[in-house]
Design an enzyme around this catalytic site. Sequence first.
Site, mmCIF file in Angstrom:
data_model
loop_
_atom_site.group_PDB
_atom_site.id
_atom_site.type_symbol
_atom_site.label_atom_id
_atom_site.label_comp_id
_atom_site.label_asym_id
_atom_site.label_seq_id
_atom_site.Cartn_x
_atom_site.Cartn_y
_atom_site.Cartn_z
ATOM 1 N N CYS A 2 -19.190 37.270 65.748
ATOM 2 C CA CYS A 2 -17.974 37.615 66.475
ATOM 3 C C CYS A 2 -17.203 38.781 65.859
ATOM 4 C CB CYS A 2 -17.049 36.429 66.632
ATOM 5 S SG CYS A 2 -17.872 34.969 67.325
ATOM 6 N N ARG A 52 -17.653 37.504 71.292
ATOM 7 C CA ARG A 52 -18.342 36.349 70.736
ATOM 8 C C ARG A 52 -19.840 36.530 70.604
ATOM 9 N NH1 ARG A 52 -19.467 30.333 73.050
ATOM 10 N NH2 ARG A 52 -19.712 29.318 71.025
ATOM 11 N N LEU A 53 -20.344 36.166 69.437
ATOM 12 C CA LEU A 53 -21.761 35.923 69.219
ATOM 13 C C LEU A 53 -21.907 34.410 69.135
ATOM 14 C CD1 LEU A 53 -24.660 36.924 68.566
ATOM 15 C CD2 LEU A 53 -24.012 36.876 66.156
ATOM 16 N N ALA A 54 -22.472 33.812 70.156
ATOM 17 C CA ALA A 54 -22.523 32.353 70.248
ATOM 18 C C ALA A 54 -23.603 31.796 69.331
ATOM 19 C CB ALA A 54 -22.789 31.929 71.692
ATOM 20 N N VAL A 55 -23.192 30.953 68.360
ATOM 21 C CA VAL A 55 -24.115 30.370 67.389
ATOM 22 C C VAL A 55 -24.009 28.849 67.367
ATOM 23 C CG1 VAL A 55 -24.672 30.235 64.917
ATOM 24 C CG2 VAL A 55 -24.146 32.449 65.953
ATOM 25 N N GLY A 81 -16.906 34.047 62.171
ATOM 26 C CA GLY A 81 -17.559 33.470 61.010
ATOM 27 C C GLY A 81 -18.067 32.068 61.239
ATOM 28 N N GLU A 82 -18.345 31.402 60.130
ATOM 29 C CA GLU A 82 -18.842 30.033 60.158
ATOM 30 C C GLU A 82 -18.179 29.244 59.028
ATOM 31 O OE1 GLU A 82 -20.804 29.055 62.483
ATOM 32 O OE2 GLU A 82 -21.725 30.901 63.218
ATOM 33 N N SER A 381 -29.849 35.487 53.881
ATOM 34 C CA SER A 381 -30.133 36.625 53.013
ATOM 35 C C SER A 381 -29.701 36.335 51.579
ATOM 36 C CB SER A 381 -29.397 37.865 53.552
ATOM 37 O OG SER A 381 -29.679 39.009 52.781
ATOM 38 N N GLY A 382 -30.166 37.157 50.625
ATOM 39 C CA GLY A 382 -29.999 36.852 49.205
ATOM 40 C C GLY A 382 -28.891 37.566 48.473
#
Length: 619
Positions: A2, A52-55, A81-82, A381-382
Amino acid sequence: MCGITGWISYDQDLNTPTTRNTLDAMTETMVCRGPDAGGVWLDTHAALGHRRLAVIDIEGGKQPMLVERDGRTLLATTYSGEVYNYRELRAELEALGHAFRTSSDTEVVLHAYLEWGDAFAERLNGMYAFAIWDPRSEELLLVRDRMGVKPLYYYPTPDGVLFASEAKGILAHPAVRPAVDAEGLAELLANAKTPGHAVYKGMYELRPGHLARIRRDGLTVRQYWALEAREHTDDLGATVHHIRELLDDIIARQLIADVPLCTLLSGGLDSSAITALAAKGLADAGRGPVRSFSVDFTGHTENFTPDQMRPTPDGPYAHALAAHVGSDHSDIVLDTAALMDPAHRAAIQSARDLPLAFGDGDTSLYLLFKAIREQSTVALSGESADELFGGYHWFHDPEIVAADTFPWIAAGIADRFSGPRSGGRVALLDAGFLGKLDVDAYRDARYREALAEVPRLAGESGHDRRMREVSYLHLTRFVNLLLDRKDRASMAVGLEVRVPFCDHRLVEYVFNTPWAMKTFDGREKSLLRAATRDTLPDIVADRVKSPYPSTQDPRYAAALRTELKRVMADNDAPVRPLLDTASVAQALADDAGESFRTGTELVLGINSWLRTNGTTLEV
């Protein structure tokens, strides 16, 4: 993931068609961050925009999201975010009497604020940047995650504030002029990201672990989290065991998604550990196999030339790990034509809002994510493992560690491609122009500021004291360069990248682990290797650190010179007044080879930035 935007004005009514048009323009700049849906919400003194990027909760998580009671709006948010512990928080809030209408983490954040006020930020585990408007008190709260994984910019105005996930969202407002002064340019060239500094005049980046409150009487900022010095009492075995417990829990939380998920796999220790633990977690849940992706360049593995930075190519190690854990693996192979494609360079330039800092590393990362996005929406990712566990070679070089500056500057990381005569990244810029900026003095001042922040442990001295400083510098400055780069490149194509090693519980624990324990086997990242070795093949576990790959194709340097010639032939090129013509002539010579590669990349990036953003330099 988002993108968010917003405008608070206490001296005017924002609930108007004119405001709506402005807010739409600001929000439209965030489409790449949120390709799935968009929305705006207007109140008398607040205007919030969201892409929105729906996750999670695809249907129920639409934004801006409100909490309403008896026909009255209690709170409104635009959120990016999350929050990985939202399920536990939801259960706690339900026990306290809160009722939910969706299964999204966004709604949990709203109710957490209702219950605990701004102290709720200390309960969140995740990566996030969001705004909460409280119509009852007419106050706005801006919050950013502890490590600064998600960006958040703000621009104070005489009667309120503008804010957005990216600078471009603020720059889309007609009252904001894109201008950069000498300090902004020094920040741009210093290679030591200053927390809170946004380069553009009048604009700020909310610092990691901070929140800002905007009221009628002004704007105040409060830190809700910081690294602290604590005595480490666990022995080596208990330390390794606890790190593994934390990693297992972190990965399990970050595998939660209602969309396709994958890992970024280089074949190094960090990404391999994440991929292996993710493969185990998915298999245990009956969701395997894990998908993994690597970046490579045409002919890179076959014609690889080792150097101090990169002793080995990634390909063989990534394939060994993929085979070991049974991942569904794909190589994304790029060529020089793709790296130099004007459309690709323009796309990542637009995403960055600033000149490209990593040259072909920026463009290749964008192209990698663009290819991954066709098959996945979330990637692990690292980032932060090297900063946390001591992975870079300069952590282990006594001369660099002792240098009175940022260690990566002493190591010459910014000029890793530059020849001894070229002068490095700023080699093509005019000496008089650079003199006005005095980047060395600016960088030194920022270094002194950073050292003054370092938490100290009573009685800690000598090498232990210095290594705490080195670790702090990396965790609060250097890693933010990389997190910012990864966020922009991934969000440019609507890919959410999660970074397990940035979990604050892990960061707090390892930061306070003695340096001798972090290097107990005489190598870099000893603790991470010990904690995850059982999941890795020996060839990967024992691999020496090799950073993100860079193309070695000589045609790339030649293509850069061709582009530089075009710039020099264009009398209207905005970067020309900033250049040293003699150095440019050297860079354009047939025998220049790689000597001026980073300098040329910087010049081309500045030219594109000035031309496309309409930025004014006030130097």
